[in-house]
Design a protein around this motif. Sequence first.
Motif, PDB file in Angstrom:
ATOM      1  N   THR A 166       0.873  -1.174   0.000  1.00  0.00           N
ATOM      2  CA  THR A 166       0.000   0.000   0.000  1.00  0.00           C
ATOM      3  C   THR A 166       0.906   1.218   0.000  1.00  0.00           C
ATOM      4  N   THR A 167       0.894   1.975  -1.080  1.00  0.00           N
ATOM      5  CA  THR A 167       1.692   3.198  -1.141  1.00  0.00           C
ATOM      6  C   THR A 167       0.892   4.344  -0.535  1.00  0.00           C
ATOM      7  N   LEU A 168       1.506   5.042   0.418  1.00  0.00           N
ATOM      8  CA  LEU A 168       0.849   6.123   1.147  1.00  0.00           C
ATOM      9  C   LEU A 168       1.594   7.427   0.916  1.00  0.00           C
ATOM     10  N   VAL A 169       0.837   8.527   0.892  1.00  0.00           N
ATOM     11  CA  VAL A 169       1.421   9.859   0.748  1.00  0.00           C
ATOM     12  C   VAL A 169       0.914  10.719   1.897  1.00  0.00           C
ATOM     13  N   ALA A 170       1.854  11.285   2.654  1.00  0.00           N
ATOM     14  CA  ALA A 170       1.505  12.141   3.786  1.00  0.00           C
ATOM     15  C   ALA A 170       2.334  13.403   3.731  1.00  0.00           C
ATOM     16  N   GLU A 171       1.789  14.465   4.292  1.00  0.00           N
ATOM     17  CA  GLU A 171       2.539  15.711   4.431  1.00  0.00           C
ATOM     18  C   GLU A 171       2.358  16.233   5.839  1.00  0.00           C
ATOM     19  N   PRO A 172       3.228  17.134   6.299  1.00  0.00           N
ATOM     20  CA  PRO A 172       3.071  17.664   7.652  1.00  0.00           C
ATOM     21  C   PRO A 172       1.722  18.366   7.805  1.00  0.00           C
ATOM     22  N   GLY A 173       1.194  18.359   9.006  1.00  0.00           N
ATOM     23  CA  GLY A 173      -0.084  19.000   9.241  1.00  0.00           C
ATOM     24  C   GLY A 173      -1.208  17.992   9.269  1.00  0.00           C
ATOM     25  N   VAL A 232      -3.979   7.309  -0.089  1.00  0.00           N
ATOM     26  CA  VAL A 232      -3.705   5.899  -0.326  1.00  0.00           C
ATOM     27  C   VAL A 232      -3.760   5.651  -1.823  1.00  0.00           C
ATOM     28  N   ASN A 233      -2.715   5.070  -2.375  1.00  0.00           N
ATOM     29  CA  ASN A 233      -2.716   4.802  -3.810  1.00  0.00           C
ATOM     30  C   ASN A 233      -3.433   3.496  -4.111  1.00  0.00           C
ATOM     31  N   PRO A 234      -4.460   3.524  -4.996  1.00  0.00           N
ATOM     32  CA  PRO A 234      -5.227   2.307  -5.258  1.00  0.00           C
ATOM     33  C   PRO A 234      -4.708   1.483  -6.427  1.00  0.00           C
ATOM     34  N   ALA A 250       1.525  20.601  -6.856  1.00  0.00           N
ATOM     35  CA  ALA A 250       1.903  20.660  -5.448  1.00  0.00           C
ATOM     36  C   ALA A 250       2.511  19.327  -5.046  1.00  0.00           C
ATOM     37  N   PRO A 251       3.390  19.317  -4.033  1.00  0.00           N
ATOM     38  CA  PRO A 251       4.105  18.074  -3.707  1.00  0.00           C
ATOM     39  C   PRO A 251       3.188  16.898  -3.391  1.00  0.00           C
ATOM     40  N   ARG A 252       2.122  17.127  -2.629  1.00  0.00           N
ATOM     41  CA  ARG A 252       1.198  16.033  -2.297  1.00  0.00           C
ATOM     42  C   ARG A 252       0.511  15.507  -3.544  1.00  0.00           C
ATOM     43  N   ASP A 253       0.131  16.415  -4.443  1.00  0.00           N
ATOM     44  CA  ASP A 253      -0.513  16.004  -5.685  1.00  0.00           C
ATOM     45  C   ASP A 253       0.471  15.299  -6.614  1.00  0.00           C
ATOM     46  N   ALA A 254       1.689  15.826  -6.716  1.00  0.00           N
ATOM     47  CA  ALA A 254       2.677  15.203  -7.589  1.00  0.00           C
ATOM     48  C   ALA A 254       2.979  13.775  -7.132  1.00  0.00           C
ATOM     49  N   ALA A 255       3.148  13.589  -5.832  1.00  0.00           N
ATOM     50  CA  ALA A 255       3.430  12.249  -5.315  1.00  0.00           C
ATOM     51  C   ALA A 255       2.245  11.315  -5.534  1.00  0.00           C
ATOM     52  N   SER A 256       1.036  11.807  -5.306  1.00  0.00           N
ATOM     53  CA  SER A 256      -0.157  10.970  -5.458  1.00  0.00           C
ATOM     54  C   SER A 256      -0.383  10.592  -6.915  1.00  0.00           C
ATOM     55  N   VAL A 257      -0.273  11.572  -7.814  1.00  0.00           N
ATOM     56  CA  VAL A 257      -0.493  11.312  -9.242  1.00  0.00           C
ATOM     57  C   VAL A 257       0.625  10.434  -9.790  1.00  0.00           C
ATOM     58  N   GLY A 258       1.871  10.694  -9.361  1.00  0.00           N
ATOM     59  CA  GLY A 258       2.981   9.861  -9.804  1.00  0.00           C
ATOM     60  C   GLY A 258       2.778   8.402  -9.427  1.00  0.00           C
ATOM     61  N   ALA A 259       2.386   8.151  -8.172  1.00  0.00           N
ATOM     62  CA  ALA A 259       2.156   6.780  -7.725  1.00  0.00           C
ATOM     63  C   ALA A 259       1.000   6.144  -8.489  1.00  0.00           C
ATOM     64  N   TYR A 260      -0.042   6.924  -8.746  1.00  0.00           N
ATOM     65  CA  TYR A 260      -1.219   6.400  -9.447  1.00  0.00           C
ATOM     66  C   TYR A 260      -0.857   5.976 -10.872  1.00  0.00           C
ATOM     67  N   LEU A 261      -0.197   6.868 -11.615  1.00  0.00           N
ATOM     68  CA  LEU A 261       0.185   6.554 -12.987  1.00  0.00           C
ATOM     69  C   LEU A 261       1.185   5.406 -13.038  1.00  0.00           C
ATOM     70  N   HIS A 262       2.130   5.416 -12.128  1.00  0.00           N
ATOM     71  CA  HIS A 262       3.148   4.366 -12.053  1.00  0.00           C
ATOM     72  C   HIS A 262       2.490   3.002 -11.840  1.00  0.00           C
TER      73      HIS A 262
END
Length: 483
Positions: free
Chosen positions: A397-404, A410-412, A440-452
């Motif tokens: 399960t690939t997860l993306v978190a940021e401070p705050g 969660v990448n599906p 934005a960093p959270r979006d880039a990481a989430s979209v990158g994981a999704y496409l990957h």
Amino acid sequence: MRHAYSVETVRAAERALMERLPEGALMQRAAAGLAVACCDLLRRNGRVYGSRVLLLVGSGDNGGDTLYAGARLARRGAGVRALLTSPDKVHRQAMAALLAAGGQVLGGPPLGALGPVDLVVDGITGIGGRGGLRPEAAELVRAVTAGHVPVLAVDLPSGVEADTGEVLGEAVHADATVTFGTYKPGLLVDPAAGHAGALRLVDIGLAEELPDRPDLEALQYADVAALLPVPDAGSDKYRRGVVGVAAGSERYPGAAVLAVAGALRGGAGAVRYAGPGADAVIARFPETLVHPGPPSRAGRVQAWVAGPGLGDSSASAEAVADVLAADVPVLVDADGLRLMDAAAVRARTAATVLTPHAGEAAALLGVGREEVEAGRLAAVRELAARYRATVLLKGSTTLVAEPGDAPVRVNPTGTSWLATAGSGDVLSGLTGSLLAAGLAPRDAASVGAYLHGLAARRAADGAPVAAQDVADAVPAAWRDVLA
């Protein structure tokens, strides 16, 4: 977008909804949805009428949902029997409804006399369960599912932790799970997600009572499509963004090639490579702008990717420090995670994205790998807080978190075939390119994981896949999302 909420939030929402509904209405909504799901499973292997259903019934509302659903199945002609794991705490009205519909209630587990079963419904514990199944319940589950009988879990598989995705003891392995009102974190995060099977969400009217900010969220096609960078008529390669890649070494030149492969397919207009793998990169991708380094002399970029295949030389450490000093978003992966200075990461004003796997995350946190794998949600949150960075924790399960307090993503997408050398290098380049394109960093990481993950599914198609195959499949995955 799929949303998941904590047990405390779900309980509060249920209480608020029940105040507006007739007594018992919420349980009947849940039971109706559960019964429909049971019928669907039974029809796949035959029919509802004459089928044999075994209910494993615990205490409280979860057991009540199960018994009321069993009553509906009995009225449809199914032979329904209920095994009570806590007879003294059973939901009395629901048990009476099952008996009135022609079902049977068994006070104990006479396992030798059960006979054939077409479907087992797991209603032992609900979202409030903690610490795995009790020994007697675990023995019961093993006995009734020994013949590979389909198992449908009620709200979540008994024995898993609803809020964290942890599995702290024995737990039910379900073929499918029917959950009510909203997803729970444990249904989306491994290892608990691996126990849930196919997920089905039953609407019981809870949405209006839930807060706007969930605890977890999972992007879907439409969400990703809305985030993908698309050039317009006025775009050129520099306006689309330039991503820099500091990767590879004499020992690992392939890491540079794979990171650049991902970066070229990630939406930025150009890729600059800085490092000792320039010859290998330019031979494979002549469109790349190459420089021997250091990174700060390679030319202007909108984001950097640093780390894949750098090795552990002093020159590699200097390259990572050089990149971290840049006033642009930086993604750090692989060897870069070992070489980076934690204080320098925390002091950065531009965005930082860290992309560790479980072993690297464990090293960053100073704990054992098994602790990260058992508690992935806690680990990714702690990493984001400790390093003041966006963290993409790779794994089953690939997860993306940021401070705050932003929801963890969660990448599906993905496939177990992604566990292959170099696939993380491709992900780093792809995500870094999205950063350079302006996400934005959270979006880039989430979209990158999704496409990957989507590209890996296409490339593998049920067979082994290499990292370069994944990179080559990214454009097709991109088109799938947009279509």
